[in-house]
Design an enzyme around this catalytic site. Structure first.
Site, PDB file in Angstrom:
ATOM      1  N   THR A 228       0.833  -1.211   0.000  1.00  0.00           N
ATOM      2  CA  THR A 228       0.000   0.000   0.000  1.00  0.00           C
ATOM      3  C   THR A 228       0.865   1.258   0.000  1.00  0.00           C
ATOM      4  O   THR A 228       2.001   1.231   0.487  1.00  0.00           O
ATOM      5  CB  THR A 228      -0.898   0.000   1.265  1.00  0.00           C
ATOM      6  OG1 THR A 228      -1.451   1.303   1.440  1.00  0.00           O
ATOM      7  CG2 THR A 228      -0.116  -0.339   2.535  1.00  0.00           C
ATOM      8  N   ASP A 229       0.297   2.357  -0.477  1.00  0.00           N
ATOM      9  CA  ASP A 229       1.036   3.631  -0.431  1.00  0.00           C
ATOM     10  C   ASP A 229       1.224   4.117   1.013  1.00  0.00           C
ATOM     11  O   ASP A 229       2.047   4.994   1.274  1.00  0.00           O
ATOM     12  CB  ASP A 229       0.339   4.701  -1.279  1.00  0.00           C
ATOM     13  CG  ASP A 229      -1.074   5.051  -0.829  1.00  0.00           C
ATOM     14  OD1 ASP A 229      -1.600   4.389   0.092  1.00  0.00           O
ATOM     15  OD2 ASP A 229      -1.662   5.997  -1.410  1.00  0.00           O
ATOM     16  N   GLU A 230       0.452   3.545   1.958  1.00  0.00           N
ATOM     17  CA  GLU A 230       0.550   4.027   3.351  1.00  0.00           C
ATOM     18  C   GLU A 230       1.914   3.743   3.971  1.00  0.00           C
ATOM     19  O   GLU A 230       2.255   4.319   4.999  1.00  0.00           O
ATOM     20  CB  GLU A 230      -0.555   3.404   4.213  1.00  0.00           C
ATOM     21  CG  GLU A 230      -1.913   3.802   3.720  1.00  0.00           C
ATOM     22  CD  GLU A 230      -3.025   3.690   4.751  1.00  0.00           C
ATOM     23  OE1 GLU A 230      -2.734   3.528   5.949  1.00  0.00           O
ATOM     24  OE2 GLU A 230      -4.183   3.775   4.338  1.00  0.00           O
TER      25      GLU A 230
ATOM     26  N   TYR B 221      -1.364  -0.534  11.261  1.00  0.00           N
ATOM     27  CA  TYR B 221      -1.616  -1.184   9.956  1.00  0.00           C
ATOM     28  C   TYR B 221      -0.454  -0.941   8.998  1.00  0.00           C
ATOM     29  O   TYR B 221       0.120  -1.891   8.446  1.00  0.00           O
ATOM     30  CB  TYR B 221      -2.924  -0.647   9.341  1.00  0.00           C
ATOM     31  CG  TYR B 221      -3.048  -0.921   7.856  1.00  0.00           C
ATOM     32  CD1 TYR B 221      -3.235  -2.218   7.376  1.00  0.00           C
ATOM     33  CD2 TYR B 221      -2.943   0.112   6.915  1.00  0.00           C
ATOM     34  CE1 TYR B 221      -3.324  -2.473   6.003  1.00  0.00           C
ATOM     35  CE2 TYR B 221      -3.034  -0.143   5.551  1.00  0.00           C
ATOM     36  CZ  TYR B 221      -3.226  -1.429   5.101  1.00  0.00           C
ATOM     37  OH  TYR B 221      -3.301  -1.683   3.750  1.00  0.00           O
TER      38      TYR B 221
ATOM     39  N   LYS C 273       2.366  -3.539   7.305  1.00  0.00           N
ATOM     40  CA  LYS C 273       2.540  -3.732   5.867  1.00  0.00           C
ATOM     41  C   LYS C 273       3.992  -3.431   5.461  1.00  0.00           C
ATOM     42  O   LYS C 273       4.557  -4.089   4.598  1.00  0.00           O
ATOM     43  CB  LYS C 273       1.587  -2.823   5.078  1.00  0.00           C
ATOM     44  CG  LYS C 273       0.108  -3.150   5.218  1.00  0.00           C
ATOM     45  CD  LYS C 273      -0.284  -4.496   4.642  1.00  0.00           C
ATOM     46  CE  LYS C 273      -0.303  -4.522   3.123  1.00  0.00           C
ATOM     47  NZ  LYS C 273      -0.815  -5.828   2.608  1.00  0.00           N
TER      48      LYS C 273
HETATM   49  P1  NAD Z   1     -10.234  -6.635   2.812  1.00  0.00           P
HETATM   50  O1  NAD Z   1     -10.129  -6.364   4.262  1.00  0.00           O
HETATM   51  O2  NAD Z   1     -11.482  -6.279   2.076  1.00  0.00           O
HETATM   52  O3  NAD Z   1      -9.989  -8.196   2.555  1.00  0.00           O
HETATM   53  C1  NAD Z   1      -9.000  -8.938   3.205  1.00  0.00           C
HETATM   54  C2  NAD Z   1      -9.243 -10.423   2.938  1.00  0.00           C
HETATM   55  O4  NAD Z   1      -8.175 -11.161   3.562  1.00  0.00           O
HETATM   56  C3  NAD Z   1     -10.551 -10.957   3.535  1.00  0.00           C
HETATM   57  O5  NAD Z   1     -11.196 -11.806   2.617  1.00  0.00           O
HETATM   58  C4  NAD Z   1     -10.091 -11.729   4.781  1.00  0.00           C
HETATM   59  O6  NAD Z   1     -10.954 -12.790   5.125  1.00  0.00           O
HETATM   60  C5  NAD Z   1      -8.729 -12.218   4.320  1.00  0.00           C
HETATM   61  N1  NAD Z   1      -7.822 -12.510   5.451  1.00  0.00           N
HETATM   62  C6  NAD Z   1      -7.579 -11.714   6.526  1.00  0.00           C
HETATM   63  N2  NAD Z   1      -6.728 -12.323   7.370  1.00  0.00           N
HETATM   64  C7  NAD Z   1      -6.392 -13.504   6.791  1.00  0.00           C
HETATM   65  C8  NAD Z   1      -5.531 -14.577   7.178  1.00  0.00           C
HETATM   66  N3  NAD Z   1      -4.864 -14.540   8.335  1.00  0.00           N
HETATM   67  N4  NAD Z   1      -5.411 -15.636   6.348  1.00  0.00           N
HETATM   68  C9  NAD Z   1      -6.113 -15.701   5.179  1.00  0.00           C
HETATM   69  N5  NAD Z   1      -6.961 -14.723   4.793  1.00  0.00           N
HETATM   70  C10 NAD Z   1      -7.093 -13.632   5.575  1.00  0.00           C
HETATM   71  O7  NAD Z   1      -8.967  -5.932   2.154  1.00  0.00           O
HETATM   72  P2  NAD Z   1      -8.790  -5.222   0.735  1.00  0.00           P
HETATM   73  O8  NAD Z   1      -9.204  -3.818   0.834  1.00  0.00           O
HETATM   74  O9  NAD Z   1      -9.346  -6.093  -0.314  1.00  0.00           O
HETATM   75  O10 NAD Z   1      -7.197  -5.224   0.638  1.00  0.00           O
HETATM   76  C11 NAD Z   1      -6.494  -6.315   0.065  1.00  0.00           C
HETATM   77  C12 NAD Z   1      -5.006  -6.040   0.097  1.00  0.00           C
HETATM   78  O11 NAD Z   1      -4.723  -4.846  -0.636  1.00  0.00           O
HETATM   79  C13 NAD Z   1      -4.441  -5.827   1.486  1.00  0.00           C
HETATM   80  O12 NAD Z   1      -3.185  -6.473   1.544  1.00  0.00           O
HETATM   81  C14 NAD Z   1      -4.293  -4.316   1.601  1.00  0.00           C
HETATM   82  O13 NAD Z   1      -3.245  -3.989   2.477  1.00  0.00           O
HETATM   83  C15 NAD Z   1      -3.993  -3.928   0.181  1.00  0.00           C
HETATM   84  N6  NAD Z   1      -4.398  -2.576  -0.235  1.00  0.00           N
HETATM   85  C16 NAD Z   1      -5.688  -2.151  -0.071  1.00  0.00           C
HETATM   86  C17 NAD Z   1      -6.060  -0.882  -0.523  1.00  0.00           C
HETATM   87  C18 NAD Z   1      -7.472  -0.383  -0.378  1.00  0.00           C
HETATM   88  O14 NAD Z   1      -7.734   0.780  -0.681  1.00  0.00           O
HETATM   89  N7  NAD Z   1      -8.432  -1.188   0.026  1.00  0.00           N
HETATM   90  C19 NAD Z   1      -5.102  -0.054  -1.106  1.00  0.00           C
HETATM   91  C20 NAD Z   1      -3.794  -0.506  -1.252  1.00  0.00           C
HETATM   92  C21 NAD Z   1      -3.462  -1.776  -0.820  1.00  0.00           C
HETATM   93  O1  TDX Z   2     -15.811   7.239   8.910  1.00  0.00           O
HETATM   94  C1  TDX Z   2     -14.785   7.677   8.339  1.00  0.00           C
HETATM   95  N1  TDX Z   2     -14.601   9.023   8.244  1.00  0.00           N
HETATM   96  C2  TDX Z   2     -13.507   9.594   7.666  1.00  0.00           C
HETATM   97  O2  TDX Z   2     -13.378  10.826   7.622  1.00  0.00           O
HETATM   98  C3  TDX Z   2     -13.784   6.810   7.776  1.00  0.00           C
HETATM   99  C4  TDX Z   2     -13.929   5.312   7.852  1.00  0.00           C
HETATM  100  C5  TDX Z   2     -12.680   7.389   7.190  1.00  0.00           C
HETATM  101  N2  TDX Z   2     -12.525   8.749   7.158  1.00  0.00           N
HETATM  102  C6  TDX Z   2     -11.316   9.312   6.515  1.00  0.00           C
HETATM  103  C7  TDX Z   2      -9.998   8.753   6.983  1.00  0.00           C
HETATM  104  C8  TDX Z   2      -9.132   8.841   5.751  1.00  0.00           C
HETATM  105  O3  TDX Z   2      -8.545  10.123   5.653  1.00  0.00           O
HETATM  106  O4  TDX Z   2     -11.398   8.976   5.127  1.00  0.00           O
HETATM  107  C9  TDX Z   2     -10.105   8.655   4.593  1.00  0.00           C
HETATM  108  C10 TDX Z   2     -10.137   7.244   4.030  1.00  0.00           C
HETATM  109  O5  TDX Z   2     -10.265   6.355   5.135  1.00  0.00           O
HETATM  110  P1  TDX Z   2     -10.310   4.759   4.939  1.00  0.00           P
HETATM  111  O6  TDX Z   2     -11.386   4.413   3.966  1.00  0.00           O
HETATM  112  O7  TDX Z   2     -10.336   4.143   6.299  1.00  0.00           O
HETATM  113  O8  TDX Z   2      -8.939   4.489   4.182  1.00  0.00           O
HETATM  114  P2  TDX Z   2      -7.401   4.804   4.561  1.00  0.00           P
HETATM  115  O9  TDX Z   2      -7.217   4.974   6.005  1.00  0.00           O
HETATM  116  O10 TDX Z   2      -6.953   5.924   3.658  1.00  0.00           O
HETATM  117  O11 TDX Z   2      -6.728   3.409   4.094  1.00  0.00           O
HETATM  118  C11 TDX Z   2      -7.135   2.778   2.854  1.00  0.00           C
HETATM  119  O12 TDX Z   2      -6.213   3.023   1.818  1.00  0.00           O
HETATM  120  C12 TDX Z   2      -4.968   2.388   1.888  1.00  0.00           C
HETATM  121  C13 TDX Z   2      -7.303   1.262   3.024  1.00  0.00           C
HETATM  122  O13 TDX Z   2      -8.224   1.014   4.072  1.00  0.00           O
HETATM  123  C14 TDX Z   2      -6.000   0.571   3.263  1.00  0.00           C
HETATM  124  O14 TDX Z   2      -6.176  -0.834   3.328  1.00  0.00           O
HETATM  125  C15 TDX Z   2      -5.083   0.899   2.119  1.00  0.00           C
HETATM  126  O15 TDX Z   2      -3.817   0.364   2.364  1.00  0.00           O
END
Ligand code: NAD
Ligand code: TDX
Length: 336
Positions: free
Chosen positions: A125-127, A150, A154
Site C-alpha cells: 500500500t502507499d501508506e 496497519y 505492511k
Molecule cells: P479486505 O479487508 O477487504 O480483505 C482482506 C481479505 O483477507 C478478507 O477476505 C479476509 O478474510 C482475508 N484474510 C484476513 N486475514 C487472513 C488470514 N490470516 N489468512 C487468510 N486470509 C485472511 O482488504 P482489501 O481492501 O481487499 O485489501 C487487500 C489487500 O490490498 C491488502 O493487503 C491491503 O493492504 C492492500 N491494499 C488495499 C487498498 C485499499 O484501498 N483497500 C489499497 C492498497 C493496498
Molecule cells: O468514517 C470515516 N470518516 C472519515 O473521515 C472513515 C472510515 C474514514 N474517514 C477518513 C480517513 C481517511 O482520511 O477517510 C479517509 C479514508 O479512510 P479509509 O477508507 O479508512 O482508508 P485509509 O485509512 O486511507 O486506508 C485505505 O487506503 C490504503 C485502506 O483502508 C487501506 O487498506 C489501504 O492500504
C-alpha cells in the site's frame, strides 16, 4: 498444463475483483485461500461454484499447517492480498495485524522458499510511505515512514519480502497502490460507509476538518495493474499504482450526497483519527513507462457506477451492517 495461481484474501474487496479479473482473461487454476474473517465473504464469488478452474480453500496464512495443506500440489504464482486492512481497527486492536500481515507473509515466503515458484507478488500500500505535505507524490524510492499499526505491519512485510529476494533470490515483486473504490468494498471504509449511511439517512462521520487528501483508483484499474506486474514485472522491483484522483474527504462525501440527492445536513464532523496521515498522492511513472500501465476508469463515472452498485446490492451490505459490524460501529463511533 495450466499454471496454478494462489490468491490469498480472495474473498475480500480487491481479492474478489482480482479473482474475477484473472478467470475472465486467463486459463490459470485459481486457488482462493482465505480465512474468512469479518472482511471475507464467500457470497462475493458464489457464481464461480462449478467452474473447474476455481478452488476455494479456507485457511489462515498465519498458520503454517494451513499453508502446507494448500501447497500439497505445486503453486506457480502467489498474489498475497490477505491482510487486516482497516487503519481504524489497527488502532483499536493491533494484535491481528501483526499476526496476519507480518507472520502470515513470513509463512508464505518460507513455504515459497522451500518449494520454489515462478513469482511472488506482495500486495502492499502507499501508506508505507507515511504522509505528504501540500505538494509532491510518493515514488518507489520515497523513504518508508509508516504511522499506523496497519501501515507499520505492511511495511514490515514489504521489507521481509524484499530480503527474500536479496538473500535467497526469490522472485518477489511488490505493488503499492493508493486508495481503492468500487464494488464489494466492506462498508467500514470511507466511500461505502458514506454511501450506505446516506442511503439509510444516518449521519456521515467525517474525521477532523475533512481536508485530509486521498488519491483514488477504481479497483478495476488496480486489478489490471497487478495483472501487468504478475506477467511483466521485474523481480526485486516495487511498482507504485495510482490513477491521479486526489480528493479531500469532504469532497468525496459531498460527491456521494450529490449523486444520491441527499442533504448536506447528514454530515457530522467527529474526533480525528489518531496519527491521521494528511495527504497521499502516488507517482505511477515507473509502471506507466516500464509496463505500459494506463488507468481507464474516469473518476466521476467510476463513482456513479459504484454508488449504483451499492443501491442495487442493498442485500449484500445490509446483511453486513446488521451483524457483528454493529458492535464495531458502536465502539468506533459511539463516543466521537
Ligand atoms: P479486505 O479487508 O477487504 O480483505 C482482506 C481479505 O483477507 C478478507 O477476505 C479476509 O478474510 C482475508 N484474510 C484476513 N486475514 C487472513 C488470514 N490470516 N489468512 C487468510 N486470509 C485472511 O482488504 P482489501 O481492501 O481487499 O485489501 C487487500 C489487500 O490490498 C491488502 O493487503 C491491503 O493492504 C492492500 N491494499 C488495499 C487498498 C485499499 O484501498 N483497500 C489499497 C492498497 C493496498
Ligand atoms: O468514517 C470515516 N470518516 C472519515 O473521515 C472513515 C472510515 C474514514 N474517514 C477518513 C480517513 C481517511 O482520511 O477517510 C479517509 C479514508 O479512510 P479509509 O477508507 O479508512 O482508508 P485509509 O485509512 O486511507 O486506508 C485505505 O487506503 C490504503 C485502506 O483502508 C487501506 O487498506 C489501504 O492500504
Amino acid at each position: 498444463m495450466a499454471e496454478t495461481i494462489l490468491i490469498t484474501g480472495g474473498c475480500g474487496f480487491i481479492g474478489t475483483n482480482f479473482v474475477r479479473h484473472m478467470l475472465e482473461r486467463y486459463d490459470y487454476n485459481v486457488i482462493n485461500f482465505d480465512k474468512l474473517t469479518y472482511a471475507g465473504n464467500m457470497e462475493n464469488l458464489k457464481d464461480l461454484d462449478g467452474d473447474g478452474r476455481y478452488t476455494f480453500v479456507r485457511g489462515d496464512i498465519a498458520s503454517m499447517a494451513d499453508i502446507e495443506r494448500v501447497f500439497e500440489k505445486p503453486v506457480d504464482v502467489i498474489v498475497n492480498f490477505a491482510a487486516e486492512s482497516h487503519v481504524d481497527r489497527s488502532i483499536l486492536d493491533p494484535d491481528t495485524f501483526i499476526r496476519t500481515n507480518i507472520n502470515g507473509t513470513f509463512n508464505l515466503l518460507e513455504m515459497a522458499r522451500k518449494t520454489g515458484l515462478r513469482r511472488f507478488v506482495q500486495i502492499s500500500t502507499d501508506e508505507v510511505y507515511g504522509s505528504l505535505g501540500d505538494s509532491g507524490a510518493f515514488r518507489e524510492d520515497t523513504p518508508l515512514s509508516p504511522n499506523s499499526p496497519y501501515s507499520a505491519s505492511k511495511t514490515a512485510a514489504d521489507i521481509l519480502a524484499m530480503a527474500y529476494f536479496k538473500t535467497y533470490g526469490m522472485p518477489v515483486v511488490i505493488t503499492r497502490c493508493s486508495n481503492n473504490y468500487g464494488p464489494y468494498q466492506f462498508p467500514e471504509k470511507l466511500i461505502p460507509l458514506i454511501i450506505t449511511n446516506a442511503l439509510a439517512d444516518t449521519e456521515l462521520p467525517v474525521y477532523g476538518d475533512g481536508l485530509n487528501v486521498r488519491d483514488w483508483i477504481h479497483v478495476k484499474d488496480h486489478c489490471a495493474a497487478i495483472d501487468l506486474v504478475v506477467h511483466k514485472g521485474e523481480e526485486g522491483n516495487v511498482y507504485n499504482i495510482g490513477a491521479s484522483n486526489e480528493r479531500t474527504n469532504i469532497e468525496i462525501v459531498e460527491l456521494v450526497l450529490e449523486i444520491l440527492g441527499k442533504p448536506r445536513s447528514l454530515i457530522r464532523y467527529v474526533k480525528d483519527r489518531p496519527g491521521h496521515d494528511r495527504r497521499y498522492a502516488i507517482d505511477s511513472g515507473k509502471i506507466t513507462q516500464r509496463l505500459d500501465y494506463k488507468p481507464s476508469v474516469n473518476f466521476s463515472e467510476g463513482m456513479r457506477d459504484t454508488v449504483e452498485w451499492y443501491v442495487k446490492n442493498k442485500g449484500w451490505w445490509e446483511r453486513i451492517k446488521t451483524g457483528a459490524y454493529l458492535d464495531y460501529y458502536e465502539k468506533m463511533y459511539g463516543n466521537r
